[in-house]
Design an enzyme around this catalytic site. Sequence first.
Site, PDB file in Angstrom:
ATOM      1  N   PHE A  21       0.812  -1.212   0.000  1.00  0.00           N
ATOM      2  CA  PHE A  21       0.000   0.000   0.000  1.00  0.00           C
ATOM      3  C   PHE A  21       0.852   1.272   0.000  1.00  0.00           C
ATOM      4  CE2 PHE A  21      -2.785   2.580   3.174  1.00  0.00           C
ATOM      5  CZ  PHE A  21      -3.199   3.444   2.179  1.00  0.00           C
ATOM      6  N   ASP A  43      10.215  -6.781  -2.492  1.00  0.00           N
ATOM      7  CA  ASP A  43       8.941  -7.199  -1.915  1.00  0.00           C
ATOM      8  C   ASP A  43       8.770  -8.709  -2.020  1.00  0.00           C
ATOM      9  OD1 ASP A  43       6.098  -5.405  -1.375  1.00  0.00           O
ATOM     10  OD2 ASP A  43       5.900  -7.567  -1.591  1.00  0.00           O
ATOM     11  N   GLU A  97       9.236  -0.282   4.473  1.00  0.00           N
ATOM     12  CA  GLU A  97       7.788  -0.402   4.663  1.00  0.00           C
ATOM     13  C   GLU A  97       7.355  -1.844   4.874  1.00  0.00           C
ATOM     14  OE1 GLU A  97       5.949   2.319   4.837  1.00  0.00           O
ATOM     15  OE2 GLU A  97       7.670   3.583   4.359  1.00  0.00           O
ATOM     16  N   TYR A 161       1.813  -6.908  17.414  1.00  0.00           N
ATOM     17  CA  TYR A 161       2.207  -5.995  16.339  1.00  0.00           C
ATOM     18  C   TYR A 161       2.700  -4.671  16.917  1.00  0.00           C
ATOM     19  CZ  TYR A 161       1.771  -2.495  12.678  1.00  0.00           C
ATOM     20  OH  TYR A 161       2.027  -1.447  11.831  1.00  0.00           O
ATOM     21  N   VAL A 191      -4.013   4.983   8.226  1.00  0.00           N
ATOM     22  CA  VAL A 191      -3.759   5.414   6.854  1.00  0.00           C
ATOM     23  C   VAL A 191      -4.823   4.840   5.917  1.00  0.00           C
ATOM     24  CG1 VAL A 191      -2.018   5.621   5.047  1.00  0.00           C
ATOM     25  CG2 VAL A 191      -1.298   5.306   7.437  1.00  0.00           C
ATOM     26  N   LYS A 199      -4.885  -5.127   0.539  1.00  0.00           N
ATOM     27  CA  LYS A 199      -4.775  -5.429   1.966  1.00  0.00           C
ATOM     28  C   LYS A 199      -5.958  -6.263   2.438  1.00  0.00           C
ATOM     29  CE  LYS A 199      -3.211  -2.544   4.957  1.00  0.00           C
ATOM     30  NZ  LYS A 199      -3.103  -1.391   5.867  1.00  0.00           N
ATOM     31  N   PHE A 222     -19.407  -0.712  14.898  1.00  0.00           N
ATOM     32  CA  PHE A 222     -19.477  -1.060  16.313  1.00  0.00           C
ATOM     33  C   PHE A 222     -20.271   0.032  17.044  1.00  0.00           C
ATOM     34  CE2 PHE A 222     -15.030  -3.073  15.743  1.00  0.00           C
ATOM     35  CZ  PHE A 222     -15.594  -4.221  15.221  1.00  0.00           C
ATOM     36  N   ARG A 229     -10.543   7.995  15.839  1.00  0.00           N
ATOM     37  CA  ARG A 229      -9.206   7.675  15.348  1.00  0.00           C
ATOM     38  C   ARG A 229      -8.640   8.883  14.609  1.00  0.00           C
ATOM     39  NH1 ARG A 229      -8.566   2.067  14.516  1.00  0.00           N
ATOM     40  NH2 ARG A 229      -9.594   0.972  16.242  1.00  0.00           N
TER      41      ARG A 229
END
Length: 331
Positions: A21, A43, A97, A161, A191, A199, A222, A229
Amino acid sequence: MKYTDESLNNKKILITGGAGFIGSNLAMYFQKFHPNAEVIVFDSFRSEKTFSNGNFKSLGHFKNLLDFNGEVIVGDITNKDDLARIDKIKFDYIFHEAAISDTTVIDQDAILRANVNAYKDLLEMSLRHGAKMIYASSAGTYGNTQAPNIVGQGEIPENVYGFSKLCMDKLTYKFLKENPEHIVGLRYFNVYGENELYKGKTASMILQLGIQALKNKKVRLFKMGEQKRDFVYVQDVVMANIKAISGKSGVYNVGSGESRSFNDIVKCLQNEFGEFEVEYFDNPYKFFQNHTHADIEPTKEALGYNPRYKLEDGIKEYAKSIKEIADKGEF
């Protein structure tokens, strides 16, 4: 828009995760505004391999690079032989990235190897090359601590993560003690924008809600959609990376500097696509960041970063791409 006047003629630039991305957006930026730079994309492209959650292990996709004219090298950042291949090329800048960025992956060993160990290997490579390292960190480092999110405060990640990205940042500080002008870490907030289609389930809520609205005339949120955010358009993220070329070393937040609700996203999408229904349901996730808000004042001062897109502006620009994805049935 060109984000720096610095000449990159004949400079060698490596973009790990360059078919993903943000990486692909960076690659196309350099191609458009710095055509005399030599850009190499590294990649691990999409394969049939998946995590236990069913999501693809690699999010890199050739379609993100259809218009890219530079060199493409296929490789895995955790594979020493693949790293040795790019180590033979002397780079001036490394934009890192590549990562396992799926926050729902629970394989701690895999995430820490890919995100932390591989980053250290690339850092050491950048030192050998005399290359400036600019890498992707994350707002996940803050977990659910109180907003606004300030670098150096409230760094209590709630998933592996976020922990891996915090480990990367700590490694950065360690390296900067001996190499003070060498590394810039960018903590990306939420982002969204062009080239995130591949993705899949980890794509932004803006894309996911936009597709739901166009397909079903209804979106699901939700309860009660007031979670907030810091949503940042991908072109502002590209700007931050480019500004980091001549910016001061350190770790910085990259967001819009505004905290917006999911209901705000709905209003913006309705402005672009017309009215649709909203259904609210219980959040099934034990971990969920309810409020993020990037403190970007240090980013402005050290990098000259000044985001151009408010949520309304970014969604307006992105709307055409979202509609094209919906019309083709690709998501």
